[in-house]
Design an enzyme around this catalytic site. Structure first.
Site, PDB file in Angstrom:
ATOM      1  N   HIS A   1      -7.580  -5.225  -1.427  1.00  0.00           N
ATOM      2  CA  HIS A   1      -6.380  -4.419  -1.224  1.00  0.00           C
ATOM      3  C   HIS A   1      -5.224  -5.198  -0.606  1.00  0.00           C
ATOM      4  O   HIS A   1      -4.080  -4.781  -0.714  1.00  0.00           O
ATOM      5  CB  HIS A   1      -6.703  -3.201  -0.360  1.00  0.00           C
TER       6      HIS A   1
ATOM      7  N   ASP B   1      -9.077  -4.809  -6.031  1.00  0.00           N
ATOM      8  CA  ASP B   1      -8.691  -3.757  -5.084  1.00  0.00           C
ATOM      9  C   ASP B   1      -9.526  -2.489  -5.293  1.00  0.00           C
ATOM     10  O   ASP B   1      -9.401  -1.830  -6.326  1.00  0.00           O
ATOM     11  CB  ASP B   1      -7.203  -3.435  -5.264  1.00  0.00           C
TER      12      ASP B   1
ATOM     13  N   SER C   1       0.841  -1.190   0.000  1.00  0.00           N
ATOM     14  CA  SER C   1       0.000   0.000   0.000  1.00  0.00           C
ATOM     15  C   SER C   1       0.884   1.251   0.000  1.00  0.00           C
ATOM     16  O   SER C   1       1.640   1.465  -0.948  1.00  0.00           O
ATOM     17  CB  SER C   1      -0.964  -0.034   1.189  1.00  0.00           C
TER      18      SER C   1
END
Length: 725
Positions: A702, A670, A595
């Site tokens: 995600h 995602d 991320s």
């Protein structure tokens, strides 16, 4: 005799060697919660108006308790079987197969538990009398219903049926909203994409006669396609995704009157693209307080509205910043007061407590040193003191504090260095204190705050001893790139460390806001995957750069408008620290993150391509103009306002700088960092003639969770093994 002795020694050595085996990849993924789970107390709660703490047994089949009056002896309050029999008796037309006692239970009063259970035909929100062992109150819902929210008097419950709200009472169910357009979403906790501390979308009034709720209009927000590859012919499933600089959702707050069955909208005004936060009912039920935050997130107004008419009453106060204002909490009214409340803000440098009155006047600042309040707990029974958990030791520790509301005098209640968590009994006299540090796996004590007597409930042993050769870990301090700020780091040495050898390095990075990787807890806050890599003869290193959590406003806000710049500068100070170690192979340094950590990984691989040989970037942000409004514009402003900043950290523009081996991983579903990010980077690498490795998890969002996480960790470990060693 000698042969027997020799054989015994041989067997002993063999058994010891077997017992001290390295972690498997499965253990590295799930072992902290399974194979090596630390002794603990499951789901502890203080029983209301008592000096009793309740919890579940290890098989999740009984609700147990320990009480000061009972000298902390263990007793059984209710079993799963007793509960199931009571449910069968009450709902003879349905079937219940409770696999465990409800983990998420709450005490409504001394004898009443509240929890949710699912039957074969419906879902139920139950209030249960543990003394009589019978159902006291119940609300039944569709099996698709969610977010059940019960009123203070226990007579009404609001719940979500898709994008609409329904209220169930003893006499039946009423539809509060009936919007057929799925772009109109009522009562959802996903409003404003759950930024600004938003955890729910409905709030009952103190008198249980009104319900406030979000009404989100996202019909004007662009549809973003997510492709479901599971169908025979792949299907597109659209999600509403407001990208930075694009049209955002429009949100209002509605008040529904249970008795008249009429609704009104609070007059929160223009512009329509603003954020409504910190929704709080005044205890009288006459007024509602709302934090109205500008889309630019640099101007907050705390407003008061009339709950009967929806009219704007007044602005109590405003907060402005050259960077951003980030409201994260509802107001907390003082006990037995309609006119004074606690407000949490970092406006003076650290998130701390302030007492304001409903005229907007600051009554008392309750901040203490540079302590950041992380958890607001409760008041004592007399309403004279409030308890909270806050940071110490440059963010490495958490401790309990008590502050006197009238004088502002603050007392630290715990002293052993470490990460403390827990809760206060409802009368404010007993503290359930659970902590760990780098040498303590887990310790739980009950502290009598008046007598200072401590009763130990758990003192866990190290679950790794004799089972695996867990490498040495130490916490280190590094000076940031500004030349003055201390940064917290974690260094895990390779197993069977030999100072005369040189080892490759895996840097694990996140680096973004609201995250802290290094803490003074058992294992130093690391996962077992870090230790797995160390067992495979890597130095594993992490540093929390400026921009990360728990260190105050200036520490975090340094990232504003130029994400990645100061974060990378601090990470490179960590690299300087590593290079000062004779056992580090400076030609074999790799980096891994997910991320924001994927953004950092890719940034480091491109901007410091002579340092990092290998990188693994999971779910990476590549171009911040592709990220959503609420998070992205807080830190970067709109692209129209900060084009230079967006250009500077747009990693597609730097793809030609790639030298090492970069492995990019993404979840095809995602909805947070959409796959467009990694696709854009792959395309840029193709055009630049740069080779990059790529892997897609077709069904994951995600992050990669569940059993597939083992697959992910194995791929990461293999990639480092092939390309870094």
């Amino acid at each position: 005799m000698k042969k027997i002795t020799f054989l015994s020694v041989f067997l002993l050595v063999g058994i010891t060697a077997f017992a001290q085996k390295n972690l498997t990849i499965e253990e590295a993924t799930f072992g902290q919660y399974r194979n090596f789970a630390v002794e603990n107390i499951v789901a502890p709660q203080w029983r209301k108006d008592t000096k009793t703490v309740t919890y579940l047994d290890n098989s999740y089949s009984r609700l147990l308790s320990k009480s000061e009056e009972g000298n902390w002896a263990e007793t059984t309050i209710l079993t799963k079987d007793e509960l199931q029999n009571a449910l069968k008796s009450k709902f003879s037309s349905d079937e219940f197969q409770l696999r465990m006692f409800p983990y998420s239970y709450a005490w409504i009063d001394k004898n009443t538990l509240e929890f949710e259970v699912a039957g074969k035909n419906s879902k139920y929100l139950i209030q249960f009398d543990v003394a009589k062992k019978e159902v006291k109150n119940v609300f039944a819902f569709s099996s698709e219903g969610r977010n059940q929210t019960i009123s203070a008097d226990g007579k009404n419950t609001a719940w979500l049926d898709d994008n609409n709200i329904k209220i169930t009472t003893a006499s039946g169910t009423t539809a509060v909203t009936s919007d057929e357009n799925k772009g109109i979403v009522n009562g959802s906790e996903n409003t404003h994409r759950q930024e600004f501390g938003i955890k729910k979308g409905m709030w009952w009034s103190p008198k249980s006669d009104k319900l406030a709720f979000y009404k989100k209009n996202e019909t004007m927000v662009a549809d973003y396609p997510l492709v479901d590859f599971g169908a025979r012919i792949a299907q597109t499933k659209n999600t509403k995704y407001p990208m930075a600089g694009e049209k955002s959702e429009e949100v209002t707050l509605v008040i529904y009157d249970v008795n008249s069955k009429k609704s009104l909208t609070l007059q929160t005004g223009e512009p329509k693209e603003q954020f409504l936060t910190s929704i709080t009912w005044e205890p009288s039920g006459k007024f509602v307080y709302v934090g109205v935050l500008s889309r630019g997130q640099d101007h907050l107004k705390l407003n008061k509205y009339d709950a009967l008419t929806g009219a704007f009453v007044k602005t109590l106060f405003e907060e402005k910043a050259t960077t951003y204002v980030e409201p994260l909490h509802d107001l907390t009214f003082l006990p037995n007061s309609n006119s004074e409340f606690l407000y949490r803000t970092e406006k003076d440098g650290f998130e701390q407590l302030y007492v304001y009155n409903t005229d907007g006047k600051l009554v008392k600042k309750l901040g203490f040193k540079d302590v950041v309040v992380t958890d607001l707990l409760d008041f004592d029974s007399e309403g004279k003191n409030v308890f909270y958990i806050g940071t110490t030791n440059n963010g490495l520790d958490r401790h309990f504090f008590k502050v006197e509301l009238k004088s502002g005098k603050t007392t630290q209640l715990t002293s052993v260095s470490g990460m403390h968590s827990g809760s206060i009994s409802s009368d404010g006299t007993l503290l359930f204190d659970q902590y760990s540090n780098v040498t303590t796996p887990n310790e739980i004590n009950i502290i009598n705050l008046k007598s200072k007597k401590t009763t130990n409930l758990v003192k866990a042993s190290n679950p790794y001893v004799g089972k695996t050769n867990l490498p040495k870990m130490e916490l280190v301090t590094i000076t940031s790139a500004d030349g003055k700020t201390p940064l917290n780091g974690r260094l895990i040495y390779p197993a069977n460390f030999d100072a005369s050898k040189k080892y490759p390095v895996m840097v694990y990075v996140y680096g973004g806001p609201h995250a802290q990787l290094v803490t003074n807890k058992f294992l130093g806050g690391a996962t077992l995957f870090d230790y797995y890599m160390a067992q495979n003869e890597y130095v594993v290193f992490t540093v929390d750069n400026r921009g990360s959590d728990a260190r105050g406003k200036d520490f975090e806000h340094v990232i504003h408008k130029n994400l990645g710049v100061n974060e990378m500068a601090d990470q490179m100070k960590g690299i300087e620290f590593l290079k000062s170690k004779s056992f580090v192979d400076q030609t074999k340094i790799g980096v891994y993150g997910w991320s924001f950590g994927g953004f950092m990984t890719t940034s480091l691989m491109l901007n410091h391509n002579d340092t990092f040989k290998v990188g693994v970037a999971g779910g990476p942000v590549i171009d911040w103009s592709y990220y959503e409004v609420m998070y992205g514009e807080r830190y970067m402003d709109m692209p129209q306002e900060n084009q230079a900043g967006y250009d500077n950290n747009n990693l597609t523009k730097k793809a030609n700088q790639l030298k090492g081996r970069l492995f990019m991983i993404h979840g095809a579903q995602d909805p947070v960092v959409v796959q467009q990010h990694s696709m854009a980077f792959i395309e840029a690498c193709i055009k630049a003639g740069k080779q990059v490795d790529y892997f897609l998890y077709p069904t994951h969002e995600h992050n990669v969770s569940g059993k597939d996480r083992v697959h992910l960790n194995q791929k990461i470990a293999d990639y480092f093994e092939v390309h870094l060693k």
